[in-house]
Write a protein that holds these residues in place. Structure first.
Motif, PDB file in Angstrom:
ATOM      1  N   UNK A   8       1.179  -1.046   0.217  1.00 43.93           N
ATOM      2  CA  UNK A   8      -0.523  -0.091  -0.101  1.00 43.93           C
ATOM      3  C   UNK A   8       0.496   1.177  -0.533  1.00 43.93           C
ATOM      4  N   UNK A   9       0.125   2.639  -0.182  1.00 45.37           N
ATOM      5  CA  UNK A   9       0.800   3.550  -0.314  1.00 45.37           C
ATOM      6  C   UNK A   9       0.361   4.494   0.989  1.00 45.37           C
ATOM      7  N   UNK A  10       0.844   5.653   0.970  1.00 47.84           N
ATOM      8  CA  UNK A  10       0.245   6.639   2.729  1.00 47.84           C
ATOM      9  C   UNK A  10       0.183   7.684   2.154  1.00 47.84           C
ATOM     10  N   UNK A  11      -0.884   8.108   2.246  1.00 48.53           N
ATOM     11  CA  UNK A  11      -0.756  10.122   2.042  1.00 48.53           C
ATOM     12  C   UNK A  11      -0.965  10.715   3.301  1.00 48.53           C
ATOM     13  N   UNK A  12       1.003  10.888   3.375  1.00 51.46           N
ATOM     14  CA  UNK A  12       0.667  11.800   5.034  1.00 51.46           C
ATOM     15  C   UNK A  12       1.235  13.113   5.094  1.00 51.46           C
ATOM     16  N   UNK A  13       1.191  13.603   5.946  1.00 49.74           N
ATOM     17  CA  UNK A  13       1.321  15.230   6.434  1.00 49.74           C
ATOM     18  C   UNK A  13       2.400  15.506   5.863  1.00 49.74           C
ATOM     19  N   UNK A  14       2.631  16.706   4.906  1.00 51.30           N
ATOM     20  CA  UNK A  14       4.549  16.700   5.298  1.00 51.30           C
ATOM     21  C   UNK A  14       5.137  16.864   6.401  1.00 51.30           C
ATOM     22  N   UNK A  23      -8.536  10.489   2.531  1.00 50.18           N
ATOM     23  CA  UNK A  23      -7.657  11.531   1.579  1.00 50.18           C
ATOM     24  C   UNK A  23      -8.555  11.208  -0.144  1.00 50.18           C
ATOM     25  N   UNK A  24      -8.926  11.482  -1.227  1.00 50.58           N
ATOM     26  CA  UNK A  24      -9.028  10.741  -2.442  1.00 50.58           C
ATOM     27  C   UNK A  24      -7.637  10.761  -2.904  1.00 50.58           C
ATOM     28  N   UNK A  25      -7.498   9.083  -3.637  1.00 47.88           N
ATOM     29  CA  UNK A  25      -5.932   9.155  -4.737  1.00 47.88           C
ATOM     30  C   UNK A  25      -7.101   8.543  -6.232  1.00 47.88           C
ATOM     31  N   UNK A  26      -6.398   9.361  -6.994  1.00 53.92           N
ATOM     32  CA  UNK A  26      -6.947   9.173  -8.128  1.00 53.92           C
ATOM     33  C   UNK A  26      -5.073   8.571  -8.999  1.00 53.92           C
ATOM     34  N   UNK A  27      -5.664   7.671  -9.141  1.00 57.27           N
ATOM     35  CA  UNK A  27      -4.465   6.913 -10.196  1.00 57.27           C
ATOM     36  C   UNK A  27      -4.891   7.164 -12.106  1.00 57.27           C
ATOM     37  N   UNK A  28      -3.735   7.450 -12.832  1.00 64.40           N
ATOM     38  CA  UNK A  28      -4.406   7.844 -13.862  1.00 64.40           C
ATOM     39  C   UNK A  28      -2.830   7.474 -14.782  1.00 64.40           C
ATOM     40  N   UNK A  29      -3.675   6.816 -15.865  1.00 60.70           N
ATOM     41  CA  UNK A  29      -2.621   6.187 -16.463  1.00 60.70           C
ATOM     42  C   UNK A  29      -2.211   7.381 -17.986  1.00 60.70           C
ATOM     43  N   UNK A  46      -3.702   5.053   4.174  1.00 55.62           N
ATOM     44  CA  UNK A  46      -3.374   3.570   3.497  1.00 55.62           C
ATOM     45  C   UNK A  46      -4.470   4.013   1.940  1.00 55.62           C
ATOM     46  N   UNK A  47      -3.504   3.728   0.819  1.00 55.46           N
ATOM     47  CA  UNK A  47      -4.291   3.362  -0.284  1.00 55.46           C
ATOM     48  C   UNK A  47      -3.551   2.319  -0.992  1.00 55.46           C
ATOM     49  N   UNK A  48      -4.144   1.669  -1.412  1.00 51.78           N
ATOM     50  CA  UNK A  48      -3.724   0.468  -3.174  1.00 51.78           C
ATOM     51  C   UNK A  48      -3.669   0.186  -4.330  1.00 51.78           C
ATOM     52  N   UNK A  49      -2.844   0.359  -4.685  1.00 51.26           N
ATOM     53  CA  UNK A  49      -3.736   0.472  -6.101  1.00 51.26           C
ATOM     54  C   UNK A  49      -2.278  -0.873  -7.083  1.00 51.26           C
ATOM     55  N   UNK A  50      -3.167  -1.611  -7.916  1.00 50.38           N
ATOM     56  CA  UNK A  50      -2.499  -2.852  -8.525  1.00 50.38           C
ATOM     57  C   UNK A  50      -2.250  -2.888 -10.269  1.00 50.38           C
ATOM     58  N   UNK A  87       5.521   7.922 -12.815  1.00 54.51           N
ATOM     59  CA  UNK A  87       6.622   6.797 -12.874  1.00 54.51           C
ATOM     60  C   UNK A  87       5.693   5.795 -13.136  1.00 54.51           C
ATOM     61  N   UNK A  88       6.618   5.171 -13.919  1.00 54.16           N
ATOM     62  CA  UNK A  88       6.932   3.724 -14.315  1.00 54.16           C
ATOM     63  C   UNK A  88       6.591   2.773 -13.341  1.00 54.16           C
ATOM     64  N   UNK A  89       5.398   1.537 -13.711  1.00 57.73           N
ATOM     65  CA  UNK A  89       5.665   0.243 -13.344  1.00 57.73           C
ATOM     66  C   UNK A  89       5.410  -0.480 -14.074  1.00 57.73           C
ATOM     67  N   UNK A  90       6.780  -1.849 -13.770  1.00 53.18           N
ATOM     68  CA  UNK A  90       6.727  -2.932 -14.963  1.00 53.18           C
ATOM     69  C   UNK A  90       6.061  -4.010 -14.252  1.00 53.18           C
ATOM     70  N   UNK A  91       6.488  -5.728 -14.920  1.00 48.37           N
ATOM     71  CA  UNK A  91       6.076  -6.739 -14.734  1.00 48.37           C
ATOM     72  C   UNK A  91       6.855  -7.091 -13.063  1.00 48.37           C
ATOM     73  N   UNK A  92       7.509  -6.683 -12.786  1.00 49.87           N
ATOM     74  CA  UNK A  92       7.759  -6.780 -11.787  1.00 49.87           C
ATOM     75  C   UNK A  92       7.575  -6.050 -10.357  1.00 49.87           C
ATOM     76  N   UNK A  93       7.338  -5.341 -10.671  1.00 50.12           N
ATOM     77  CA  UNK A  93       6.866  -3.725  -9.836  1.00 50.12           C
ATOM     78  C   UNK A  93       5.464  -3.309 -10.090  1.00 50.12           C
ATOM     79  N   UNK A  94       4.277  -3.741 -10.142  1.00 46.79           N
ATOM     80  CA  UNK A  94       2.856  -3.150 -10.298  1.00 46.79           C
ATOM     81  C   UNK A  94       2.413  -2.901  -9.324  1.00 46.79           C
ATOM     82  N   UNK A  95       2.594  -2.533  -8.577  1.00 46.20           N
ATOM     83  CA  UNK A  95       1.949  -2.450  -6.672  1.00 46.20           C
ATOM     84  C   UNK A  95       2.487  -0.461  -6.586  1.00 46.20           C
ATOM     85  N   UNK A  96       1.437   0.293  -6.717  1.00 46.28           N
ATOM     86  CA  UNK A  96       1.430   1.808  -5.844  1.00 46.28           C
ATOM     87  C   UNK A  96       1.918   1.768  -5.024  1.00 46.28           C
TER      88      UNK A  96
END
Length: 108
Positions: A8-14, A23-29, A46-50, A87-96
């Motif tokens: 998972x990824x995490x949105x954090x206060x800087x 928080x709303x997290x949108x994944x854009x191709x 936490x948020x999760x994209x595969x 950012x680029x995701x390949x076959x081996x790292x397709x987790x945001x």
């Protein structure tokens, strides 16, 4: 024992590295500027994209916060921070699974 990357990824206060819930997290191709998925963070930020391999960017929105962070970003346990770049995701790292810092807006 090597530690597996967290799924998972995490949105954090800087400013203090605390999680930002709901928080709303949108994944854009980026090839076609197409929204792939949208998620709300949980109460721990936490948020999760595969997604399939490809080129992506994230849009993040949370009431009272600004993305991308303009302030000095605190590191959160040495994890990758995302600040709006493609950012680029390949076959081996397709987790945001990066941390996404956002700035708390000043009241006034």
């Amino acid at each position: 024992v090597p530690q597996l990357p967290r799924p998972w990824g995490t949105v954090v206060n800087a400013q203090n590295a605390q999680p930002v819930p709901l928080a709303s997290v949108t994944l854009i191709e980026t090839k076609y500027d197409r929204v792939v998925k949208m998620r709300l963070t949980d109460f721990d930020g936490r948020f999760h994209f595969l997604p399939s391999p490809g080129h992506y960017r994230l849009l993040v929105a949370a009431p009272g916060y600004r993305f991308p962070a303009q302030e000095q970003v605190l590191t959160t346990h040495g994890r990758k921070s995302y600040t709006g770049e493609v950012f680029t995701l390949g076959e081996d790292d397709a987790v945001v699974n990066m941390d996404v810092p956002v700035d708390r807006l000043k009241k006034g």
